[in-house]
Scaffold this active site. Structure first.
Site, mmCIF file in Angstrom:
data_model
loop_
_atom_site.group_PDB
_atom_site.id
_atom_site.type_symbol
_atom_site.label_atom_id
_atom_site.label_comp_id
_atom_site.label_asym_id
_atom_site.label_seq_id
_atom_site.Cartn_x
_atom_site.Cartn_y
_atom_site.Cartn_z
ATOM 1 N N TYR A 145 0.840 -1.202 0.000
ATOM 2 C CA TYR A 145 0.000 0.000 0.000
ATOM 3 C C TYR A 145 0.876 1.254 0.000
ATOM 4 O O TYR A 145 1.908 1.315 0.659
ATOM 5 C CB TYR A 145 -0.928 0.021 1.202
ATOM 6 C CG TYR A 145 -2.039 -1.010 1.165
ATOM 7 C CD1 TYR A 145 -2.267 -1.807 0.044
ATOM 8 C CD2 TYR A 145 -2.873 -1.194 2.267
ATOM 9 C CE1 TYR A 145 -3.275 -2.751 0.023
ATOM 10 C CE2 TYR A 145 -3.889 -2.130 2.253
ATOM 11 C CZ TYR A 145 -4.085 -2.912 1.129
ATOM 12 O OH TYR A 145 -5.092 -3.843 1.119
ATOM 13 N N SER A 183 -13.754 -4.424 0.078
ATOM 14 C CA SER A 183 -14.612 -3.708 -0.869
ATOM 15 C C SER A 183 -16.089 -3.924 -0.546
ATOM 16 O O SER A 183 -16.874 -4.337 -1.399
ATOM 17 C CB SER A 183 -14.328 -4.135 -2.313
ATOM 18 O OG SER A 183 -14.896 -3.224 -3.232
ATOM 19 N N PRO A 184 -16.503 -3.634 0.690
ATOM 20 C CA PRO A 184 -17.901 -3.868 1.073
ATOM 21 C C PRO A 184 -18.897 -3.013 0.290
ATOM 22 O O PRO A 184 -20.071 -3.379 0.202
ATOM 23 C CB PRO A 184 -17.925 -3.508 2.562
ATOM 24 C CG PRO A 184 -16.766 -2.582 2.757
ATOM 25 C CD PRO A 184 -15.720 -3.072 1.804
ATOM 26 N N LEU A 185 -18.436 -1.894 -0.284
ATOM 27 C CA LEU A 185 -19.310 -1.057 -1.107
ATOM 28 C C LEU A 185 -19.065 -1.293 -2.596
ATOM 29 O O LEU A 185 -19.575 -0.562 -3.443
ATOM 30 C CB LEU A 185 -19.127 0.429 -0.778
ATOM 31 C CG LEU A 185 -19.358 0.839 0.671
ATOM 32 C CD1 LEU A 185 -19.330 2.355 0.806
ATOM 33 C CD2 LEU A 185 -20.668 0.281 1.212
ATOM 34 N N GLY A 213 -22.811 2.602 -2.575
ATOM 35 C CA GLY A 213 -22.820 3.755 -1.687
ATOM 36 C C GLY A 213 -23.738 4.881 -2.125
ATOM 37 O O GLY A 213 -23.519 6.037 -1.747
#
Length: 331
Positions: free
Chosen positions: A53, A217-219, A225
């Site tokens: 990252y 990546s829940p959305l 969203g």
């Protein structure tokens, strides 16, 4: 904040996981530290990062931002369960990895964990995750490397990310055969209302072997969203995976049906998408990756939502899952 055990371990973690991927590329260090302070104050004790990252020329930058936050003291490190990952090439994007400078050989694991410890400014990593499967390295070698790190006190637990179900089984059967190795305790996978294929094999395997499931990546890249309402209101437009999906008329109609359903119930789409994951069997907690403090607060509101059976049924109508395994693909 509610807490749960991470899989079959005794480790207690928050039902929301603070994802740090935006720290550095999109959120500067000062704002990143403020978000981490607010998350900790709200009771989030589970932070997720990865050695790559920061991306591009700045791989490792995110771990360094987290490490600088730990170094401020105030019990920050002792209160946080820190998870990071190993696998990727740490060289600049577009450059091939130098031999043994990526993937899961014992040599790269040893090198990578020491580099992450230095950037994180800590003596140990709570959860060390394999960011991808390595088709070239046998699990006997991987577990030998992990056993050494556990004995040295450099890591406490090992987890996987983006593993198929059969690799979860292979990893933990190898660990059981070796003896003295706890094996994988978590799986971090792509899982959300719009992407439910993990229900076919990955989540059943994780539950069978006692792994906590940590959805990323829940959305679904912002797709869940309230992206269509934001378009109408002139807000931030969809990009990447979300924009590609919305180019498909059928997918766009599905997202519109989702937003219409939540309008009917007076609920925010992003908060419902997170709350839905918290109802799913086997899920420890979804990873939220806020760019701003307000996005963090929205995620925290999701933990207070109780979704009615009527709404859950409506969500299944809009986003039908594959069904139980193996019935989903067999008689």
């Amino acid at each position: 904040m509610e807490y749960t055990q991470l899989g079959r371990t005794g480790l207690k973690v928050s039902r929301l996981v603070l994802g740090t991927m935006n720290f550095g590329p999109q959120t500067d260090e000062a704002d990143s530290h403020a978000i981490m302070d607010e998350a900790l104050a709200a009771g989030i004790n589970f932070f997720d990062t990865a050695n790559v990252y920061g991306w591009g020329e700045n791989k490792g930058r995110t771990e360094s931002i987290v490490g600088d936050w730990f170094a401020q003291g105030g019990g920050r490190r002792d209160k946080v369960v820190i998870a990071t990952k190993v696998y990727g090439n740490m060289g600049a994007d577009g450059q091939p990895a130098w031999p043994n400078h990526d993937k899961l050989s014992a040599l790269n694991i040893r090198r990578a964990v020491d580099a992450s410890l230095k950037r994180l400014r800590t003596d140990y990593i709570d959860l060390y995750q394999f960011h991808h499967i390595d088709r070239d390295t046998p699990f006997d070698e991987i577990w030998q490397a992990i056993d050494v790190l556990v004995q040295q006190g450099k890591i406490l637990y090992a987890g996987s990310s983006n593993f198929p179900g059969y690799k979860i089984a292979q990893a933990n059967e190898t660990a059981a055969r070796r003896g003295g190795t706890i094996g994988l305790v978590s799986e971090q996978c792509l899982y959300n209302l719009a992407e439910r294929r993990a229900e076919m094999e990955v989540i059943p395997a994780a539950r069978q072997y006692g792994l906590g499931v940590i959805p990323w990546s829940p959305l679904h890249g912002g797709l869940l969203g309230g992206v269509l309402k934001k378009e109408v209101q002139g807000g931030r437009r969809a990009s990447g995976r979300a924009a590609d999906t919305l180019n498909d008329p059928a997918a766009r109609a599905q997202i519109q049906a989702y937003e219409d359903l939540l309008d009917k119930h007076g609920l925010a789409p992003g908060e419902v998408a997170l709350a839905w994951l918290l109802t799913r069997p086997g899920v420890t907690g979804p990873i939220v990756g806020p760019r701003t403090a307000e996005q963090l607060r929205s995620a925290l509101r999701a933990t207070e939502l109780e979704l009615s059976e009527e709404l859950l049924s409506g969500l299944d109508d809009v986003f039908p899952g594959p069904g139980p395994s193996p019935e989903a693909f067999a008689w």
